[in-house]
Design an enzyme around this catalytic site. Sequence first.
Site, mmCIF file in Angstrom:
data_model
loop_
_atom_site.group_PDB
_atom_site.id
_atom_site.type_symbol
_atom_site.label_atom_id
_atom_site.label_comp_id
_atom_site.label_asym_id
_atom_site.label_seq_id
_atom_site.Cartn_x
_atom_site.Cartn_y
_atom_site.Cartn_z
ATOM 1 N N ARG A 127 -2.792 5.663 -0.571
ATOM 2 C CA ARG A 127 -3.248 6.516 0.524
ATOM 3 C C ARG A 127 -2.509 7.843 0.447
ATOM 4 O O ARG A 127 -1.311 7.879 0.163
ATOM 5 C CB ARG A 127 -2.959 5.881 1.893
ATOM 6 C CG ARG A 127 -3.515 4.466 2.061
ATOM 7 C CD ARG A 127 -5.031 4.476 2.075
ATOM 8 N NE ARG A 127 -5.570 3.167 2.379
ATOM 9 C CZ ARG A 127 -6.053 2.314 1.485
ATOM 10 N NH1 ARG A 127 -6.032 2.612 0.202
ATOM 11 N NH2 ARG A 127 -6.562 1.156 1.863
ATOM 12 N N MET A 147 0.842 -1.173 0.000
ATOM 13 C CA MET A 147 0.000 0.000 0.000
ATOM 14 C C MET A 147 0.892 1.243 0.000
ATOM 15 O O MET A 147 1.493 1.573 1.012
ATOM 16 C CB MET A 147 -0.899 -0.039 1.239
ATOM 17 C CG MET A 147 -1.564 1.254 1.554
ATOM 18 S SD MET A 147 -2.689 1.252 2.976
ATOM 19 C CE MET A 147 -1.952 0.202 4.162
ATOM 20 N N PRO A 148 0.996 1.945 -1.121
ATOM 21 C CA PRO A 148 1.784 3.179 -1.168
ATOM 22 C C PRO A 148 1.092 4.295 -0.374
ATOM 23 O O PRO A 148 -0.126 4.456 -0.454
ATOM 24 C CB PRO A 148 1.827 3.535 -2.649
ATOM 25 C CG PRO A 148 1.290 2.361 -3.386
ATOM 26 C CD PRO A 148 0.485 1.571 -2.426
ATOM 27 N N ILE A 149 1.888 5.037 0.384
ATOM 28 C CA ILE A 149 1.362 6.147 1.181
ATOM 29 C C ILE A 149 2.178 7.395 0.875
ATOM 30 O O ILE A 149 3.411 7.365 0.915
ATOM 31 C CB ILE A 149 1.448 5.847 2.689
ATOM 32 C CG1 ILE A 149 0.663 4.584 3.033
ATOM 33 C CG2 ILE A 149 0.945 7.040 3.503
ATOM 34 C CD1 ILE A 149 0.864 4.105 4.458
#
Length: 63
Positions: free
Chosen positions: A40, A1-3
């Site tokens: 995100r 999940m890239p943030i």
Amino acid sequence: MPIAQLYILEGRSDEQKETLIREVSEAMSRSLDAPIERVRVIITEMPKNHFGIGGEPASKLNR
């Protein structure tokens, strides 16, 4: 999940922040080949007197 965590000076409209979230999400999804649903974005707004530019608070520089 890239943030992505973004720090911006206070004063932007909700519409500007929505555009920022959308465009950063699209760029991350595209460049990382990640589903956009997994991206995100966190925006932290800072008061202008809490951010310095060239040794001066942004509030004194009318930024």
